[in-house]
Design a protein around this motif. Structure first.
Motif, PDB file in Angstrom:
ATOM      1  N   ASN A 159       4.409  17.048  -8.903  1.00  0.00           N
ATOM      2  CA  ASN A 159       3.040  16.695  -8.516  1.00  0.00           C
ATOM      3  C   ASN A 159       2.127  16.455  -9.713  1.00  0.00           C
ATOM      4  OD1 ASN A 159       3.556  16.895  -5.741  1.00  0.00           O
ATOM      5  ND2 ASN A 159       3.263  19.119  -5.780  1.00  0.00           N
ATOM      6  N   LEU A 160       2.701  16.440 -10.894  1.00  0.00           N
ATOM      7  CA  LEU A 160       1.911  16.256 -12.110  1.00  0.00           C
ATOM      8  C   LEU A 160       2.030  14.823 -12.598  1.00  0.00           C
ATOM      9  CD1 LEU A 160       2.945  19.516 -14.004  1.00  0.00           C
ATOM     10  CD2 LEU A 160       0.890  19.155 -12.628  1.00  0.00           C
ATOM     11  N   SER A 161       0.898  14.215 -12.900  1.00  0.00           N
ATOM     12  CA  SER A 161       0.890  12.854 -13.410  1.00  0.00           C
ATOM     13  C   SER A 161       0.258  12.844 -14.798  1.00  0.00           C
ATOM     14  CB  SER A 161       0.090  11.938 -12.476  1.00  0.00           C
ATOM     15  OG  SER A 161       0.145  10.605 -12.917  1.00  0.00           O
ATOM     16  N   PHE A 162       0.941  12.196 -15.747  1.00  0.00           N
ATOM     17  CA  PHE A 162       0.475  12.177 -17.128  1.00  0.00           C
ATOM     18  C   PHE A 162       0.196  10.747 -17.555  1.00  0.00           C
ATOM     19  CE2 PHE A 162       3.520  15.581 -16.484  1.00  0.00           C
ATOM     20  CZ  PHE A 162       2.854  16.704 -16.960  1.00  0.00           C
ATOM     21  N   SER A 163      -1.017  10.489 -18.017  1.00  0.00           N
ATOM     22  CA  SER A 163      -1.336   9.200 -18.622  1.00  0.00           C
ATOM     23  C   SER A 163      -0.923   9.261 -20.094  1.00  0.00           C
ATOM     24  CB  SER A 163      -2.827   8.895 -18.501  1.00  0.00           C
ATOM     25  OG  SER A 163      -3.187   8.743 -17.145  1.00  0.00           O
ATOM     26  N   VAL A 164      -0.079   8.341 -20.498  1.00  0.00           N
ATOM     27  CA  VAL A 164       0.498   8.388 -21.834  1.00  0.00           C
ATOM     28  C   VAL A 164       0.306   7.041 -22.512  1.00  0.00           C
ATOM     29  CG1 VAL A 164       2.545   8.977 -23.181  1.00  0.00           C
ATOM     30  CG2 VAL A 164       2.257   9.946 -20.905  1.00  0.00           C
TER      31      VAL A 164
ATOM     32  N   LYS B 293       7.991   7.711 -11.241  1.00  0.00           N
ATOM     33  CA  LYS B 293       8.312   9.084 -10.874  1.00  0.00           C
ATOM     34  C   LYS B 293       9.647   9.461 -11.503  1.00  0.00           C
ATOM     35  CE  LYS B 293       5.842   8.919  -6.451  1.00  0.00           C
ATOM     36  NZ  LYS B 293       5.944   9.074  -4.971  1.00  0.00           N
ATOM     37  N   MET B 294       9.596  10.345 -12.477  1.00  0.00           N
ATOM     38  CA  MET B 294      10.801  10.729 -13.215  1.00  0.00           C
ATOM     39  C   MET B 294      11.559  11.871 -12.557  1.00  0.00           C
ATOM     40  SD  MET B 294      11.584   8.833 -15.754  1.00  0.00           S
ATOM     41  CE  MET B 294      12.759   9.919 -16.556  1.00  0.00           C
TER      42      MET B 294
END
Length: 270
Positions: free
Chosen positions: A118-123, A228-229
């Protein structure tokens, strides 16, 4: 062109028998030693067979992009040379870094974020490059380390491809179903006691396939900018767990992480 499961399996078996008859007595013969418990000389020709067969079908059917065909071909070539004449790990690493850089260049700007559970990271693109580099090099080599027991690496790949093949529809899942059928033909000869090994040509190709699964999925869903990894990490969790444990165990023992030994999970189970 659509191939039935019977056609794929029978074709894989027939192709394996023919190539084994032609090259099996002189190609990349693996002899037993202290780390290898098989009896007698075994040809390491399996990966060359199922790898080239999958690439041919993928190219003929248009199921995979050109970068996959090229990267898979380079992986098979690298493994084939290593099976016949030992390639220093530094050279193999340079080839892998070049492949990772090439793929990163192709997908530069495509993604903006990574989602894990449920975690989304902008990279940033630079950050994504280093994350992909770590993932690609690790997974690419992990299958080579896994391939130490009859049917283990091939069986792992068969289960993985069947799982992906039953998950949805489209070229992504079709390619994995085809791979499952082809590798099943190899497993007929790789079950214990094995008459055929996949060799580095096979393990490096499988490592490449697993490492680029997120990119293949992106190709089938061009509109998304966040990947989604979670499923890909879970699918490769056994590879990640075994490789990580072995790496740090060797470092803690003041050995080179590249040194061959008998501390993998399959060695401990045996």
């Amino acid at each position: 062109m659509i191939y039935s499961p019977i056609q794929l399996l029978s074709g894989s078996l027939l192709f394996t028998v023919i190539i084994s008859k032609l090259l099996g007595q002189k190609y990349a013969i693996d002899h037993p030693d202290i780390r290898k418990q098989h009896m007698g000389a075994i040809p390491q020709i399996g990966g060359l067979i199922f790898g080239l067969l999958l690439l041919f079908i993928a190219w003929r059917s248009g199921l995979a992009p050109q970068w996959y065909i090229m990267g898979g071909g380079v992986s098979i070539l690298l493994g084939t040379v290593d099976d016949n004449r030992h390639v220093p790990w530094q050279i193999k690493l340079i080839v892998q870094l070049a492949l990772a850089a090439y793929l990163s260049m192709l997908f530069w700007g495509r993604l903006e974020a990574i989602t894990f559970y449920n975690l989304s990271f902008s990279v940033s693109q630079i950050g994504l490059f280093f994350i992909f580099l770590f993932w690609f090099i690790g997974i690419y080599n992990a299958v080579n380390l896994l391939d130490g027991l009859d049917g283990l690496a091939g069986g792992f790949m068969f289960i993985l491809c069947i799982g992906l093949g039953l998950s949805s529809f489209g070229p992504f899942v079709t390619l994995n179903l085809i791979f499952a059928e082809i590798i099943l033909g190899f497993l007929v000869f790789n079950q214990r006691p094995a008459k055929l090994f996949m060799g580095d040509a096979g393990s490096l190709f499988i490592g490449f396939h697993i490492a680029v699964l997120p990119l293949l999925f992106l190709e089938s869903t061009p509109a998304i900018t966040s990947i989604k990894m979670t499923p890909f990490v879970l699918l490769g969790s056994y590879l990640v767990a075994d490789t990580t444990r072995v790496f740090f165990t060797r470092v803690a023992s003041k050995k080179s992480p590249m040194t061959a030994d008998t501390i993998h999970f399959h060695h401990l189970i045996l």
